[in-house]
Design a protein around this motif. Structure first.
Motif, PDB file in Angstrom:
ATOM      1  N   TYR A 179       0.825  -1.204   0.000  1.00  7.65           N
ATOM      2  CA  TYR A 179       0.000   0.000   0.000  1.00  7.65           C
ATOM      3  C   TYR A 179       0.861   1.256   0.000  1.00  7.65           C
ATOM      4  O   TYR A 179       0.479   2.281  -0.567  1.00  7.65           O
ATOM      5  N   GLY A 180       2.035   1.173   0.647  1.00  9.86           N
ATOM      6  CA  GLY A 180       2.960   2.291   0.608  1.00  9.86           C
ATOM      7  C   GLY A 180       3.420   2.627  -0.793  1.00  9.86           C
ATOM      8  O   GLY A 180       3.763   3.772  -1.097  1.00  9.86           O
ATOM      9  N   LEU A 181       3.423   1.624  -1.674  1.00 10.13           N
ATOM     10  CA  LEU A 181       3.775   1.842  -3.077  1.00 10.13           C
ATOM     11  C   LEU A 181       2.552   2.182  -3.930  1.00 10.13           C
ATOM     12  O   LEU A 181       2.628   3.000  -4.843  1.00 10.13           O
ATOM     13  N   LEU A 182       1.412   1.546  -3.631  1.00  9.72           N
ATOM     14  CA  LEU A 182       0.244   1.683  -4.495  1.00  9.72           C
ATOM     15  C   LEU A 182      -0.281   3.110  -4.562  1.00  9.72           C
ATOM     16  O   LEU A 182      -0.543   3.633  -5.659  1.00  9.72           O
ATOM     17  N   LEU A 183      -0.459   3.752  -3.415  1.00  8.10           N
ATOM     18  CA  LEU A 183      -1.122   5.056  -3.410  1.00  8.10           C
ATOM     19  C   LEU A 183      -0.319   6.130  -4.142  1.00  8.10           C
ATOM     20  O   LEU A 183      -0.863   6.813  -5.027  1.00  8.10           O
ATOM     21  N   PRO A 184       0.987   6.326  -3.838  1.00 10.00           N
ATOM     22  CA  PRO A 184       1.720   7.361  -4.578  1.00 10.00           C
ATOM     23  C   PRO A 184       1.854   7.066  -6.061  1.00 10.00           C
ATOM     24  O   PRO A 184       1.758   7.971  -6.892  1.00 10.00           O
ATOM     25  N   TYR A 185       2.043   5.783  -6.406  1.00  8.18           N
ATOM     26  CA  TYR A 185       2.178   5.456  -7.825  1.00  8.18           C
ATOM     27  C   TYR A 185       0.843   5.554  -8.552  1.00  8.18           C
ATOM     28  O   TYR A 185       0.800   5.806  -9.760  1.00  8.18           O
ATOM     29  N   THR A 186      -0.270   5.366  -7.836  1.00 13.45           N
ATOM     30  CA  THR A 186      -1.579   5.592  -8.452  1.00 13.45           C
ATOM     31  C   THR A 186      -1.715   7.040  -8.892  1.00 13.45           C
ATOM     32  O   THR A 186      -2.115   7.332 -10.030  1.00 13.45           O
ATOM     33  N   ILE A 187      -1.396   7.971  -7.988  1.00 16.56           N
ATOM     34  CA  ILE A 187      -1.486   9.392  -8.316  1.00 16.56           C
ATOM     35  C   ILE A 187      -0.517   9.737  -9.438  1.00 16.56           C
ATOM     36  O   ILE A 187      -0.835  10.516 -10.343  1.00 16.56           O
ATOM     37  N   ALA A 188       0.679   9.129  -9.400  1.00 14.12           N
ATOM     38  CA  ALA A 188       1.668   9.398 -10.450  1.00 14.12           C
ATOM     39  C   ALA A 188       1.158   8.934 -11.820  1.00 14.12           C
ATOM     40  O   ALA A 188       1.351   9.620 -12.824  1.00 14.12           O
ATOM     41  N   ILE A 189       0.510   7.771 -11.861  1.00 14.68           N
ATOM     42  CA  ILE A 189      -0.015   7.252 -13.128  1.00 14.68           C
ATOM     43  C   ILE A 189      -1.160   8.115 -13.635  1.00 14.68           C
ATOM     44  O   ILE A 189      -1.264   8.399 -14.836  1.00 14.68           O
ATOM     45  N   ILE A 190      -2.049   8.530 -12.721  1.00 15.90           N
ATOM     46  CA  ILE A 190      -3.146   9.419 -13.126  1.00 15.90           C
ATOM     47  C   ILE A 190      -2.586  10.715 -13.693  1.00 15.90           C
ATOM     48  O   ILE A 190      -3.062  11.222 -14.723  1.00 15.90           O
ATOM     49  N   LYS A 191      -1.555  11.258 -13.066  1.00 13.13           N
ATOM     50  CA  LYS A 191      -0.933  12.473 -13.577  1.00 13.13           C
ATOM     51  C   LYS A 191      -0.238  12.215 -14.906  1.00 13.13           C
ATOM     52  O   LYS A 191      -0.265  13.046 -15.820  1.00 13.13           O
ATOM     53  N   GLN A 192       0.373  11.053 -15.040  1.00 14.59           N
ATOM     54  CA  GLN A 192       1.041  10.688 -16.283  1.00 14.59           C
ATOM     55  C   GLN A 192       0.048  10.576 -17.432  1.00 14.59           C
ATOM     56  O   GLN A 192       0.327  10.977 -18.558  1.00 14.59           O
ATOM     57  N   SER A 233      -3.230  11.952 -17.428  1.00 13.95           N
ATOM     58  CA  SER A 233      -4.089  13.121 -17.608  1.00 13.95           C
ATOM     59  C   SER A 233      -3.332  14.427 -17.746  1.00 13.95           C
ATOM     60  O   SER A 233      -3.864  15.394 -18.284  1.00 13.95           O
ATOM     61  N   GLY A 234      -2.099  14.481 -17.245  1.00 15.80           N
ATOM     62  CA  GLY A 234      -1.359  15.729 -17.273  1.00 15.80           C
ATOM     63  C   GLY A 234      -1.645  16.587 -16.051  1.00 15.80           C
ATOM     64  O   GLY A 234      -2.528  16.302 -15.249  1.00 15.80           O
ATOM     65  N   HIS A 235      -0.889  17.657 -15.922  1.00 19.87           N
ATOM     66  CA  HIS A 235      -0.990  18.539 -14.751  1.00 19.87           C
ATOM     67  C   HIS A 235      -2.360  19.200 -14.658  1.00 19.87           C
ATOM     68  O   HIS A 235      -2.952  19.310 -13.582  1.00 19.87           O
ATOM     69  N   ARG A 236      -2.918  19.624 -15.803  1.00 18.32           N
ATOM     70  CA  ARG A 236      -4.152  20.414 -15.797  1.00 18.32           C
ATOM     71  C   ARG A 236      -5.359  19.612 -15.346  1.00 18.32           C
ATOM     72  O   ARG A 236      -6.263  20.139 -14.697  1.00 18.32           O
ATOM     73  N   LEU A 237      -5.406  18.318 -15.686  1.00 14.48           N
ATOM     74  CA  LEU A 237      -6.582  17.499 -15.388  1.00 14.48           C
ATOM     75  C   LEU A 237      -6.390  16.609 -14.163  1.00 14.48           C
ATOM     76  O   LEU A 237      -7.237  15.761 -13.881  1.00 14.48           O
ATOM     77  N   LEU A 238      -5.289  16.774 -13.442  1.00 14.07           N
ATOM     78  CA  LEU A 238      -5.002  15.879 -12.317  1.00 14.07           C
ATOM     79  C   LEU A 238      -6.086  15.939 -11.256  1.00 14.07           C
ATOM     80  O   LEU A 238      -6.566  14.900 -10.782  1.00 14.07           O
ATOM     81  N   ALA A 239      -6.504  17.141 -10.863  1.00  7.86           N
ATOM     82  CA  ALA A 239      -7.494  17.278  -9.792  1.00  7.86           C
ATOM     83  C   ALA A 239      -8.824  16.643 -10.192  1.00  7.86           C
ATOM     84  O   ALA A 239      -9.458  15.951  -9.388  1.00  7.86           O
TER      85      ALA A 239
END
Length: 356
Positions: free
Chosen positions: A264-277, A279-285
């Protein structure tokens, strides 16, 4: 984020006066759950906005270490509070701590204002153009078009693999959150002392810190693909669920929680990183908002389903077996999605600070 802190405080403070299951569900499940959703999504967006793309993964990992540290400390600290002040006193103390989220929101807002003063003219012009674009889309449009414009549904739908990954995120995170309250009761049912069970759960938090420190290290020295590590962590979490369902010994319980915490320590940060990867910076939120909305829906469904399973079978074993099955389905969804499957590759290049 400030509003989320207030909602979290109200939910926890209401627990001081809760006398039945319905009130508990409203205060913790609805009021506090809504507040925590506001806080977490705001934190992710703030990290992306303040630090930008260059070191997003590094600062995200540092920030998320707080979740694991809190789990490690408060699993034992809460037990001490209950023994010292009783259940209602413990809730009152924790409610006071929830107000610290409002203090954090003030500091984040200060950093946001500080960055606003240092924006270049091109960045200000870009923001003004984006605001005008939203206003044009909203004026004179139907309700459905306005909703689509605000939620960026069409833009996110056009990104290959985006909504499949959001569903994967919601499946593992929703089932994960719904099963968390059953870990310590299962250990107690297996004859493990309550304090020992709580101590074991603190090991889960410590293991989460290890996982996130590993993520920070990998992000600092390599550009190893985020999906590769996410896929490995999801498989490791499947193993932990299988161990939690089948074992009754304390040593295996600890091992399962170590696997669980690291994954879980790996899953959560890498999930956000993949979503940002994706969608890009503008659509991350907005993309994160879609993910957390699905998580809320999944948590409600699986929370009821887990309770029903325990009522039918009379044990917690089937609950963790169901988690194992659901995470196997999440793995299968990644493998059958061509865009996500292509992302499962790891070619480390040193001295690169980006996930991408």
């Amino acid at each position: 984020m400030f509003a989320g802190g207030i909602f979290s405080f109200c939910g926890m403070f209401g627990m001081v006066f809760a006398t039945d299951v319905l009130q508990l569900t409203i205060f913790i499940g609805v009021v506090m759950g809504f507040g925590q959703c506001l806080v977490f999504n705001s934190v992710i967006s703030s990290i992306s906005y303040i630090f930008g793309s260059e070191k997003f993964g590094l600062y995200l990992g540092i920030s998320l270490c707080g979740i694991s540290f809190g789990t490690m400390v408060f699993s034992i600290f809460t037990e001490v509070l209950i023994q010292s002040y009783g259940l209602h006193g413990a809730y009152l103390f924790l409610a006071g701590l929830m107000l610290n989220q409002c203090v954090a929101a003030v500091f984040i807002h200060y950093q946001w204002k500080k960055k606003q003063l240092h924006r270049s003219s091109s960045e200000i012009h870009l923001l003004e153009e984006q605001v005008k674009e939203v206003e044009v889309n909203l004026n004179g449009s139907s309700i459905l078009r306005k909703l689509s414009s605000v939620t960026k549904f069409r833009e996110l739908k056009a990104i290959p693999g985006m909504f499949i990954f959001i569903v994967v995120f919601a499946m593992f995170e929703g089932t994960y959150q719904a099963r968390m309250p059953y870990i310590v009761p299962k250990a107690i049912d297996n004859g493990i002392d309550p304090m020992a069970a709580a101590t074991g759960f603190s090991i889960f938090g410590a293991s989460g810190i290890v996982g996130r420190l590993f993520q920070i290290l990998v992000n600092a020295i390599t550009n190893c693909n985020a999906m590769s590590i996410f896929f490995f962590a999801l498989c490791l979490n499947c193993v932990s669920n299988l161990l939690l369902s089948l074992t009754a010994q304390y040593s295996w319980y600890i091992l399962a929680l170590i696997f669980d915490g690291v994954s879980y320590g790996l899953l959560l940060p890498y999930t956000i990183a993949i979503i940002k990867q994706l969608s890009g910076h503008r659509l991350l939120a907005v993309a994160s908002g879609w993910g957390f909305t699905f998580i809320g829906v999944m948590s409600v469904i699986w929370g009821v389903l887990y309770g029903w399973f325990y009522y039918i079978f009379g044990s917690y074993q089937e609950v963790f077996l169901l988690c194992f099955v659901m995470e196997c389905i999440s793995i299968k969804l990644i493998l059958i999605s061509r865009p996500l499957r292509k992302m499962i590759q790891c070619r480390p290049t040193f001295r690169d600070t980006n996930f991408e």
